[in-house]
Design a protein around this motif. Structure first.
Motif, PDB file in Angstrom:
ATOM      1  N   ARG A  48     -10.679  10.457  -3.963  1.00 53.47           N
ATOM      2  CA  ARG A  48      -9.260  10.880  -4.801  1.00 53.47           C
ATOM      3  C   ARG A  48      -8.749   9.755  -5.101  1.00 53.47           C
ATOM      4  NH1 ARG A  48      -6.729  15.346  -5.965  1.00 53.47           N
ATOM      5  NH2 ARG A  48      -7.192  16.838  -4.424  1.00 53.47           N
ATOM      6  N   SER A  49      -8.604   8.246  -4.265  1.00 52.08           N
ATOM      7  CA  SER A  49      -7.986   6.779  -4.153  1.00 52.08           C
ATOM      8  C   SER A  49      -9.129   5.849  -5.030  1.00 52.08           C
ATOM      9  CB  SER A  49      -8.279   5.937  -3.165  1.00 52.08           C
ATOM     10  OG  SER A  49      -7.128   7.402  -2.403  1.00 52.08           O
ATOM     11  N   ILE A  79      -9.385   0.965  -8.949  1.00 51.64           N
ATOM     12  CA  ILE A  79     -10.253   0.827  -8.071  1.00 51.64           C
ATOM     13  C   ILE A  79     -11.450   1.671  -7.941  1.00 51.64           C
ATOM     14  CG2 ILE A  79      -9.736   2.298  -5.553  1.00 51.64           C
ATOM     15  CD1 ILE A  79      -6.925   1.872  -5.781  1.00 51.64           C
ATOM     16  N   ILE A  97      -1.891  -0.806  -4.574  1.00 48.81           N
ATOM     17  CA  ILE A  97      -2.736  -0.441  -3.978  1.00 48.81           C
ATOM     18  C   ILE A  97      -1.835   1.362  -3.366  1.00 48.81           C
ATOM     19  CG2 ILE A  97      -5.276   0.547  -1.997  1.00 48.81           C
ATOM     20  CD1 ILE A  97      -5.397  -1.911  -3.845  1.00 48.81           C
ATOM     21  N   PRO A  98      -2.152   2.181  -4.839  1.00 47.78           N
ATOM     22  CA  PRO A  98      -1.691   3.391  -4.643  1.00 47.78           C
ATOM     23  C   PRO A  98      -2.874   4.595  -3.542  1.00 47.78           C
ATOM     24  CG  PRO A  98      -2.834   2.910  -6.703  1.00 47.78           C
ATOM     25  CD  PRO A  98      -2.732   2.403  -5.920  1.00 47.78           C
ATOM     26  N   ILE A  99      -3.123   5.141  -2.388  1.00 47.79           N
ATOM     27  CA  ILE A  99      -3.944   5.783  -1.689  1.00 47.79           C
ATOM     28  C   ILE A  99      -3.506   6.859  -1.637  1.00 47.79           C
ATOM     29  CG2 ILE A  99      -4.534   6.691   0.680  1.00 47.79           C
ATOM     30  CD1 ILE A  99      -5.638   3.810  -0.163  1.00 47.79           C
ATOM     31  N   LEU A 100      -3.756   8.206  -2.631  1.00 45.00           N
ATOM     32  CA  LEU A 100      -3.854   9.461  -3.419  1.00 45.00           C
ATOM     33  C   LEU A 100      -4.378  10.383  -2.400  1.00 45.00           C
ATOM     34  CD1 LEU A 100      -5.139   8.514  -7.079  1.00 45.00           C
ATOM     35  CD2 LEU A 100      -2.791   8.323  -6.302  1.00 45.00           C
ATOM     36  N   THR A 101      -3.717  10.676  -1.945  1.00 43.65           N
ATOM     37  CA  THR A 101      -4.780  12.052  -0.847  1.00 43.65           C
ATOM     38  C   THR A 101      -4.359  13.268  -1.060  1.00 43.65           C
ATOM     39  OG1 THR A 101      -2.124  12.319   0.228  1.00 43.65           O
ATOM     40  CG2 THR A 101      -2.912  10.873   0.995  1.00 43.65           C
ATOM     41  N   ILE A 149       1.082  -1.059   0.132  1.00 41.59           N
ATOM     42  CA  ILE A 149       0.172  -0.095  -0.320  1.00 41.59           C
ATOM     43  C   ILE A 149       0.989   1.233  -0.270  1.00 41.59           C
ATOM     44  CG2 ILE A 149      -1.658   0.997   0.856  1.00 41.59           C
ATOM     45  CD1 ILE A 149      -1.808  -1.839   0.600  1.00 41.59           C
ATOM     46  N   ILE A 178       3.945  -0.726  -5.935  1.00 41.37           N
ATOM     47  CA  ILE A 178       2.786  -0.448  -4.664  1.00 41.37           C
ATOM     48  C   ILE A 178       1.699  -1.039  -5.460  1.00 41.37           C
ATOM     49  CG2 ILE A 178       1.532   1.537  -4.257  1.00 41.37           C
ATOM     50  CD1 ILE A 178       3.930   0.980  -2.637  1.00 41.37           C
ATOM     51  N   MET A 229       3.541  -2.535 -15.674  1.00 41.08           N
ATOM     52  CA  MET A 229       2.903  -3.556 -15.296  1.00 41.08           C
ATOM     53  C   MET A 229       1.323  -2.527 -15.148  1.00 41.08           C
ATOM     54  SD  MET A 229       3.025  -0.845 -11.483  1.00 41.08           S
ATOM     55  CE  MET A 229       1.987  -2.258 -11.021  1.00 41.08           C
ATOM     56  N   ILE A 260     -10.977   4.185   4.088  1.00 38.65           N
ATOM     57  CA  ILE A 260     -10.316   5.028   4.542  1.00 38.65           C
ATOM     58  C   ILE A 260     -11.276   5.705   5.621  1.00 38.65           C
ATOM     59  CG2 ILE A 260      -9.460   7.305   3.707  1.00 38.65           C
ATOM     60  CD1 ILE A 260      -8.829   5.856   1.177  1.00 38.65           C
ATOM     61  N   ILE A 265      -7.005   2.199   6.144  1.00 35.01           N
ATOM     62  CA  ILE A 265      -6.099   3.203   6.698  1.00 35.01           C
ATOM     63  C   ILE A 265      -6.353   4.115   7.934  1.00 35.01           C
ATOM     64  CG2 ILE A 265      -5.119   4.682   4.594  1.00 35.01           C
ATOM     65  CD1 ILE A 265      -4.349   2.473   3.778  1.00 35.01           C
ATOM     66  N   LEU A 282     -10.405  -7.476  -2.440  1.00 34.57           N
ATOM     67  CA  LEU A 282      -9.617  -6.923  -1.488  1.00 34.57           C
ATOM     68  C   LEU A 282     -10.726  -5.426  -1.462  1.00 34.57           C
ATOM     69  CD1 LEU A 282      -7.119  -6.522  -0.518  1.00 34.57           C
ATOM     70  CD2 LEU A 282      -5.959  -5.053  -2.632  1.00 34.57           C
ATOM     71  N   LEU A 316      -9.902  11.522   0.234  1.00 37.21           N
ATOM     72  CA  LEU A 316      -8.489  11.286   0.121  1.00 37.21           C
ATOM     73  C   LEU A 316      -9.906   9.441  -0.244  1.00 37.21           C
ATOM     74  CD1 LEU A 316      -7.651  12.817   2.095  1.00 37.21           C
ATOM     75  CD2 LEU A 316      -6.159  10.259   2.509  1.00 37.21           C
ATOM     76  N   ILE A 360       0.832   5.163   0.351  1.00 41.95           N
ATOM     77  CA  ILE A 360       0.310   6.506   1.093  1.00 41.95           C
ATOM     78  C   ILE A 360       0.776   8.029  -0.110  1.00 41.95           C
ATOM     79  CG2 ILE A 360      -0.779   7.991   2.278  1.00 41.95           C
ATOM     80  CD1 ILE A 360      -1.312   4.952   4.216  1.00 41.95           C
ATOM     81  N   ARG A 365      -1.931  -2.601 -12.665  1.00 45.78           N
ATOM     82  CA  ARG A 365      -2.656  -2.492 -11.400  1.00 45.78           C
ATOM     83  C   ARG A 365      -4.647  -2.698 -11.527  1.00 45.78           C
ATOM     84  NH1 ARG A 365       0.112   2.254 -10.169  1.00 45.78           N
ATOM     85  NH2 ARG A 365       2.357   2.008  -8.475  1.00 45.78           N
ATOM     86  N   ILE A 373     -10.612  -1.775   0.794  1.00 43.93           N
ATOM     87  CA  ILE A 373      -9.508  -0.622   2.183  1.00 43.93           C
ATOM     88  C   ILE A 373     -11.103   0.100   2.235  1.00 43.93           C
ATOM     89  CG2 ILE A 373      -7.892   0.382   1.510  1.00 43.93           C
ATOM     90  CD1 ILE A 373      -7.055  -1.275   0.524  1.00 43.93           C
ATOM     91  N   SER A 399      -2.021  13.597  -5.919  1.00 44.98           N
ATOM     92  CA  SER A 399      -2.752  13.060  -6.420  1.00 44.98           C
ATOM     93  C   SER A 399      -3.328  12.361  -8.087  1.00 44.98           C
ATOM     94  CB  SER A 399      -3.550  14.309  -6.920  1.00 44.98           C
ATOM     95  OG  SER A 399      -3.280  15.720  -7.365  1.00 44.98           O
ATOM     96  N   ALA A 459       3.296   7.092  -7.575  1.00 44.84           N
ATOM     97  CA  ALA A 459       3.504   5.603  -6.870  1.00 44.84           C
ATOM     98  C   ALA A 459       4.507   4.727  -8.081  1.00 44.84           C
ATOM     99  CB  ALA A 459       2.185   4.270  -6.984  1.00 44.84           C
ATOM    100  N   ASN A 460       5.618   3.867  -7.667  1.00 46.12           N
ATOM    101  CA  ASN A 460       6.632   3.259  -7.748  1.00 46.12           C
ATOM    102  C   ASN A 460       5.225   1.918  -8.398  1.00 46.12           C
ATOM    103  OD1 ASN A 460       6.750   1.280  -5.719  1.00 46.12           O
ATOM    104  ND2 ASN A 460       7.055   1.659  -4.470  1.00 46.12           N
ATOM    105  N   LYS A 518      -1.757   8.349  -9.810  1.00 48.02           N
ATOM    106  CA  LYS A 518      -1.678   7.513  -9.475  1.00 48.02           C
ATOM    107  C   LYS A 518      -0.558   6.934 -10.039  1.00 48.02           C
ATOM    108  CE  LYS A 518      -4.847   4.626  -9.794  1.00 48.02           C
ATOM    109  NZ  LYS A 518      -5.997   3.783  -9.874  1.00 48.02           N
TER     110      LYS A 518
END
Lengths: 151, 151, 151, 151
Positions: free
Chosen positions: B94-95, B6, A78-82, A61, A76, B1, B63, B80, B59, B91, A63, B3, B61, A67, A72-73, A69
């Motif tokens: 946004r996620s 979501i 699940i990217p949580i975009l804050t 995950i 990851i 990759m 928040i 989270i 899965l 969040l 975080i 993902r 998640i 904003s 993210a590397n 995704k």
């Protein structure tokens, strides 16, 4: 029900090869323990740890401060975009049952301090000196032993 | 990759049986599509959707507004913890790649508005009237069709 | 001690002349009542309200989404830099004793919804229709009368 | 236009008499310089600094972790209610042109680290050791001299 444990790995967004290999091993060991990995989702220690965890079948995950995704590397899940910029540091450590700090700069120091403020256990490998409360270890293997002892 | 997608499901923290069963079906369909579910992690629509997703092998998640993972409903895999109170609404949406609003009160309205502000697609089932930009559907089945069309 | 009241004015970041003059008058009346003005600190309704308040000797607080005080409109005395993007909307309304919505788009709608979720009084001038709980008025003068009645 | 400078004072929520008197003097000197004071709005160093500033005719802004203005110490003119818990630390330092740390615990350490991460000048009086980048001084008088030099 029992949820899987969540372990946070914190460290700088860029790092040398030695730190990278420690972080990657740490991520691998977290995944092998069955825990999910939470991190800040970017490069350096965060990416190495995510790679180690992901390649061992773990759940990762990230975080993120922004904003997008694509920030993210690639390891990851699940990217949580804050969109919260540095305030996302608070969420990384709050969401972790235990925090492992590997080396690190000012951002990592803020996360160590916030973890200790929240009463969370912080395990440190080659990280900031002079801060009471960090449980210092020499290796990822020793870090996992400490986690099994108290968490 | 690549993902997994979501999908966010938003709605009130308590709901009647009819809304519950819509939310549960919606969660199930999200999981069956291979997407991960993001929600606010609490009760009502959030719990029903999480239950549907979790029981179909998805899965989930959550928040959360607070700082205690025990606040999460029992179907959340990854809580989270934000400690941000209502600001966590930002969040959640946004996620999410796409947001599905089921019924809902003022909190849900804030999430719909934030989603539209961010340019995200919002699919609504029995939710707030009079807001341009919501893609209105009658059922979870129709919601999934819309998502396949545009997302 | 008694603190001065804090009144929030919310609305879009760009607006036509008619809305501008309503917002400017609203800001002026807020300042004349002795209250401090809180807003999102940017242009449009936020700037007009700040101008009205500032030119009447009021105190103006802008809670900004970014991290650069140059983003604040020129009538903001105190820029609060959040770096939180849209999550700063929550702070604008939470810090206000009462919220006045003038026209507005999705961002304003999110702030109205968050205000009502928090149980705050929301006075609306030409703003979103179909939302129970907004106290609708026709003019800044009438808005101030309502505020004196209940706040 | 030129806005007044904003100076942040950070420190623990409870403190001994010696630290209190340093913080109070620091707040007084900030107000006398014409700058507004930003702090976390609670007790201890925050309250002492606010008292010093307020009693010298300054403007005091408290950026609070919670959602109740009664949590603010009595010397805060403008309570900014965030509801963000520890994440409000980010806002305190981000909103400050320069940050003065007086003694302090883990919360203060997080604010020092975040300030340095953002590239802000941090002046320290009797605060955390071993952190490169803090400009260390012995007294509020010396702190104000440093601020005049570089800010």
């Amino acid at each position: 029900m029992t949820r899987r444990k969540i372990i946070g790995i914190i460290g700088a967004g860029s790092c040398d090869e030695n730190i990278w290999s420690i972080a990657e091993e740490m991520g691998r060991r977290v995944a092998e323990s069955g825990a999910a990995l939470v991190c800040g989702g970017l490069g350096g220690v965060m990416e190495a740890a995510s790679k180690g965890a992901k390649e061992s079948g773990g759940l990762t995950i990230g975080i993120l401060p922004g904003s997008n995704k694509d920030d993210a590397n690639p390891y990851i899940d699940i990217p949580i975009l804050t969109g919260l910029s540095h305030a996302r540091n608070v969420l990384v450590v709050r969401s972790s049952d235990v925090v492992i700090a590997i080396s690190g700069g000012y951002g990592t120091l803020s996360e160590i301090a916030l973890s200790l403020k929240m009463g969370k256990s912080v395990i440190g490998i080659g990280t900031w000196e002079g801060i009471d409360g960090i449980i210092r270890v020499k290796s990822p293997e020793e870090a996992m032993k400490k986690i099994k002892e108290f968490a």
